[in-house]
Design a protein around this motif. Structure first.
Motif, PDB file in Angstrom:
ATOM      1  N   HIS A   3      11.769   3.971 -15.638  1.00  0.00           N
ATOM      2  CA  HIS A   3      12.767   4.221 -14.600  1.00  0.00           C
ATOM      3  C   HIS A   3      13.999   3.389 -14.917  1.00  0.00           C
ATOM      4  N   LYS A   5      -3.592   9.841  -7.707  1.00  0.00           N
ATOM      5  CA  LYS A   5      -2.177  10.013  -8.032  1.00  0.00           C
ATOM      6  C   LYS A   5      -1.360   9.166  -7.066  1.00  0.00           C
ATOM      7  N   GLU A   6      -0.495   8.315  -7.637  1.00  0.00           N
ATOM      8  CA  GLU A   6       0.355   7.431  -6.842  1.00  0.00           C
ATOM      9  C   GLU A   6       1.808   7.849  -7.004  1.00  0.00           C
ATOM     10  N   ASN A   7       2.635   7.468  -6.042  1.00  0.00           N
ATOM     11  CA  ASN A   7       4.055   7.783  -6.174  1.00  0.00           C
ATOM     12  C   ASN A   7       4.749   6.700  -6.990  1.00  0.00           C
ATOM     13  N   LYS A   8       5.906   7.042  -7.522  1.00  0.00           N
ATOM     14  CA  LYS A   8       6.649   6.175  -8.435  1.00  0.00           C
ATOM     15  C   LYS A   8       7.007   4.835  -7.791  1.00  0.00           C
ATOM     16  N   GLU A   9       7.433   4.836  -6.542  1.00  0.00           N
ATOM     17  CA  GLU A   9       7.854   3.620  -5.865  1.00  0.00           C
ATOM     18  C   GLU A   9       6.699   2.624  -5.711  1.00  0.00           C
ATOM     19  N   THR A  10       5.498   3.101  -5.636  1.00  0.00           N
ATOM     20  CA  THR A  10       4.331   2.239  -5.475  1.00  0.00           C
ATOM     21  C   THR A  10       3.952   1.555  -6.781  1.00  0.00           C
TER      22      THR A  10
END
Length: 97
Positions: free
Chosen positions: A82, A7-12
């Motif tokens: 986004h 699981k990665e964060n949105k900014e990445t």
């Protein structure tokens, strides 16, 4: 074969997707949505008020990160991942009246 899921964060992950400057060309308050366009003759789309905290004005430019898919009939459709306000402009999508 999938070996591992992380699981990665949105900014990445957002920089890995296509981005564009779009223009808001209609706001439908009855249906609670914003319609945007990439430019004349290009695909556009809608974003529901429930999917964003932004309340842009008609003619305002927004930066979007998106993915393009085709429906069953082969028509292209953009899916917004986004959306953010920007000072950048898209002169190809702005029509002067």
């Amino acid at each position: 074969m999938i070996t591992s899921i992380v699981k990665e964060n949105k900014e990445t992950v957002l920089p890995n997707f296509s981005s564009a400057i779009v223009v808001v060309d209609d706001i439908n308050k009855q249906k609670n949505l914003v319609h945007y366009t990439f430019g004349q003759g290009k695909i556009g789309g809608v974003v529901f008020f429930s999917d964003t905290v932004l309340r842009p004005n008609v003619g305002q430019c927004l930066k979007i990160f998106y993915n393009v898919t085709k429906d069953r009939k082969g028509k292209k459709k953009s899916t917004i991942l986004h959306m953010e306000e920007t000072t950048e402009m898209n002169p190809n999508a702005i029509k002067t009246i």
